[in-house]
Scaffold this motif. Structure first.
Motif, PDB file in Angstrom:
ATOM      1  N   LEU B  28       0.811  -1.218   0.000  1.00  0.00           N
ATOM      2  CA  LEU B  28       0.000   0.000   0.000  1.00  0.00           C
ATOM      3  C   LEU B  28       0.846   1.271   0.000  1.00  0.00           C
ATOM      4  N   ASN B  29       1.959   1.259   0.735  1.00  0.00           N
ATOM      5  CA  ASN B  29       2.749   2.493   0.822  1.00  0.00           C
ATOM      6  C   ASN B  29       3.597   2.731  -0.427  1.00  0.00           C
ATOM      7  N   ALA B  31       2.007   2.178  -3.483  1.00  0.00           N
ATOM      8  CA  ALA B  31       0.993   2.142  -4.543  1.00  0.00           C
ATOM      9  C   ALA B  31       0.394   3.518  -4.825  1.00  0.00           C
ATOM     10  N   ALA B 161      -6.299   5.326  -0.408  1.00  0.00           N
ATOM     11  CA  ALA B 161      -5.277   4.598   0.353  1.00  0.00           C
ATOM     12  C   ALA B 161      -5.752   4.393   1.793  1.00  0.00           C
ATOM     13  N   ALA B 165      -6.568   0.771   3.526  1.00  0.00           N
ATOM     14  CA  ALA B 165      -5.947   0.364   4.788  1.00  0.00           C
ATOM     15  C   ALA B 165      -7.017  -0.052   5.795  1.00  0.00           C
ATOM     16  N   SER B 166      -8.064   0.755   5.934  1.00  0.00           N
ATOM     17  CA  SER B 166      -9.138   0.439   6.890  1.00  0.00           C
ATOM     18  C   SER B 166      -9.721  -0.942   6.639  1.00  0.00           C
ATOM     19  N   CYS B 167      -9.776  -1.322   5.374  1.00  0.00           N
ATOM     20  CA  CYS B 167     -10.432  -2.584   5.023  1.00  0.00           C
ATOM     21  C   CYS B 167      -9.452  -3.744   4.915  1.00  0.00           C
ATOM     22  N   GLY B 168      -8.200  -3.521   5.285  1.00  0.00           N
ATOM     23  CA  GLY B 168      -7.253  -4.624   5.356  1.00  0.00           C
ATOM     24  C   GLY B 168      -6.511  -4.919   4.066  1.00  0.00           C
ATOM     25  N   ALA B 170      -3.599  -4.633   2.573  1.00  0.00           N
ATOM     26  CA  ALA B 170      -2.193  -4.285   2.788  1.00  0.00           C
ATOM     27  C   ALA B 170      -1.425  -4.298   1.476  1.00  0.00           C
TER      28      ALA B 170
END
Lengths: 400, 400
Positions: B28-29, B31, B161, B165-168, B170
């Protein structure tokens, strides 16, 4: 929390701490989006010579006027030194775009205006006027040697990169990127890849803020999460402050009993403000550390956190980068009525309609990230009582 | 060059070749700016529990109505499991923002509305109404479990983003970046760091195009320069085409005798068009290689080259990335009159005025990069005869 200050006052106090980061040389192909710390100056006339603007034939216009045949006596290529047109008035040089105009020629006739009459000869078939200077891009006609083409403080966008290359700036002087750390906080936060217990939520604000900064060209060096337990987390906080230029703390800046962060910050840094008359994002705080770093305390609500990032942190980053237009705000026309808040600056998400005007898209609450997708940014509506009408203009900020 | 086609026809032919790049998982970080290739779906109710929206006290409203004293019997912290409010109507739980509302409580009173009467007791001092549900963010009130929060095809901006993250998510599934090569061409071009002879100019277009793509999130893997000598350069051209998905050739696409590139391309790839009724940038060409790669031939003039990049290449890159809104064009209002070109689409640089309308900023000629600094992008003015008036709207493209 101290007394609330206005959004514009908060902005002023933040920008007052904007010290330029060091200047560095950076290879041009890695400097995209950086801020120029030097003027880009033409080191020669632009164009540097009389230059053909079309593929065709370089001729003397006196011959074109007589509608006579032309005899091709040579070829001029881009990248070859200037040649000379032989003295016969009927002489022509076949020429390529970008080639120096041969000495003696005063116009370029495009291929499309001509017809070959033999291997080496052609006639003019077009009725377009052929005047002296036709399709010649004159030396220095754009800019003479020594002209400042791009000013210090400009962002190195595509055009600026091209200009810098033309003028020989293989490694322009630009801003050094600051060391940025983002700290999430709150014991309710668990890592993204875990399956949270009912009372837990996944860490998300830090990713949103990191993404916002990365998209704007400011990569984040460190992301960490602080526990609510001060004795464990405070040494980590102080270590990260010590090794960063900008520290962004998401959450833990309100008044809750476990929110030890503001007091810890107050004891090691000077608080410039804590609490801004705005919605969302009232508990915003800002501290200046004695070693020069600055600390932004963002509220833990996702929407507040993002608005604070775009409204305050990105302008600060642009300012320390040396961006000269960092204080220029763009405005947009409302496409619908907007009711301001009586005492708070109102940051209102919006999207564009087909005419480029702003359709407000209010969020349900400041925890509701999901309604931000599809919006392009937010309007800044000053505190007030009077309903705003379509056609009124307001400043806006775009999501990165 | 074939017969000119219209700008919209060119756009259609290009987008018709847009095959999606492969999908990959990306942390994620890293993307930021990528295009989602999967929906982001809530894997639990949002919020997942009844959640305190303020720091203060969780109480029963029936007691607030009686204006009685409250006795604090416990504390509820964010990140701790739900607790229970003891049965006495005067009971209160001190609660922090983000904590689960204790069982039995039906409102949260902020600290600011209260006054301590002893160590464990307080009274309500505010006259604000305390109704059931006050400062409680109800479970599932934003979105129930299973809701699609962000659709496939959306760019991973800051809000997306955060939601991912909130929804998992990763490692969300996003577009793989294509392999992009930029080729400069022309023997008049010399490296940026050299001191050119009078008839030479420094390579600059490739840097401008590379910068434009990098700022838009599409890093360029290879930049090279082709000589005008076909026998030397053609094997290099074919090798680069073989190892790239998108090849952008700047210059060498017009009709000049040394411009061997179009013919070489025609022999190894299918030409979709060559020549567009537009200014600047008429000699634009587009080829499809049998192995799947596409080749854009941009004119060598700097302004043409940049306009072509933003008008055609970036939309193509967005399309193969899978961006769903890649065909949505934004419009802006003219702030001044504009005279269209009778037979050509006119790409006209502009800047915004204070009301967010477009002030045209025409360039002197298509070689004049420097006048682009200070503009924000360009308008697309269709071919026509009638002068356009302030207030008319036109599509625009922003420089990256």
């Amino acid at each position: 929390m101290k007394a609330l200050i206005s959004s514009s006052e908060a902005s002023k106090l933040i920008l007052a701490e904007a010290q330029a980061t060091p200047s560095i040389r950076c290879p041009l192909n890695r400097a995209a989006g950086r801020i120029l710390r030097e003027d880009i100056v033409a080191d020669r006339d632009l164009p540097p010579f009389d230059r053909a603007m079309m593929d065709g034939y370089a001729i003397r216009t006196q011959n074109a006027e007589a509608k006579a045949d032309f005899v091709v006596t040579g070829q001029a290529f881009a990248g070859s030194p200037q040649i000379t047109l032989s003295e016969a008035t009927s002489s022509a040089i076949e020429i390529m775009t970008g080639a120096p105009i041969p000495q003696g020629a005063d116009a370029v006739i495009p291929y499309e205006w001509t017809k070959s009459t033999s291997n080496d000869a052609f006639t003019l078939t077009s009725n377009e006027p052929v005047s002296s200077g036709l399709y010649i891009h004159r030396r220095a006609s754009d800019y003479p040697n020594g002209t400042v083409l791009v000013k210090k403080g400009t962002r190195l966008g595509p055009a600026e990169a091209g200009i810098a290359a033309s003028c020989g700036y293989a490694e322009p002087i630009v801003n050094q990127l600051p060391r940025i750390a983002i700290l999430g906080s709150g014991d309710e936060l668990v890592p993204v890849e875990t399956n949270p217990e009912p009372h837990q939520i996944r860490q998300s604000n830090a990713f949103a803020v990191e993404n916002a900064l990365a998209n704007a060209g400011y990569p984040v060096g460190k992301v960490a999460f602080l526990s609510d337990d001060e004795s464990a987390a405070r040494p980590e906080l102080e270590a990260i402050i010590g090794e960063s230029d900008i520290i962004i703390i998401s959450g833990a800046v309100s008044k809750g009993r476990k929110d030890w962060v503001p007091n810890a910050l107050n004891s090691i840094a000077e608080n410039r403000f804590h609490g801004v008359a705005q919605r969302p994002g009232k508990p915003l705080g800002f501290w200046k550390h004695k070693d020069g770093s600055v600390i932004f305390g963002l509220p833990g609500n996702p929407v507040s956190s993002l608005v604070g990032t775009h409204r305050y942190i990105l302008p600060y980053l642009n300012a320390i980068a040396g961006k000269s237009e960092s204080t220029i705000i763009q405005n947009v026309c409302l496409a619908a009525t907007v009711q301001p808040l009586p005492k708070l600056t109102f940051f209102l998400p919006f999207r564009f309609n087909n005419d480029g005007n702003a359709i407000p898209a209010p969020v349900n609450n400041s925890g509701d990230y999901a309604s931000l997708t599809g919006t392009v940014g937010f309007l800044e509506i000053p505190a007030g009582d009077k309903t705003h009408q379509p056609g009124e203009t307001f400043p806006y900020y775009l999501w990165t």
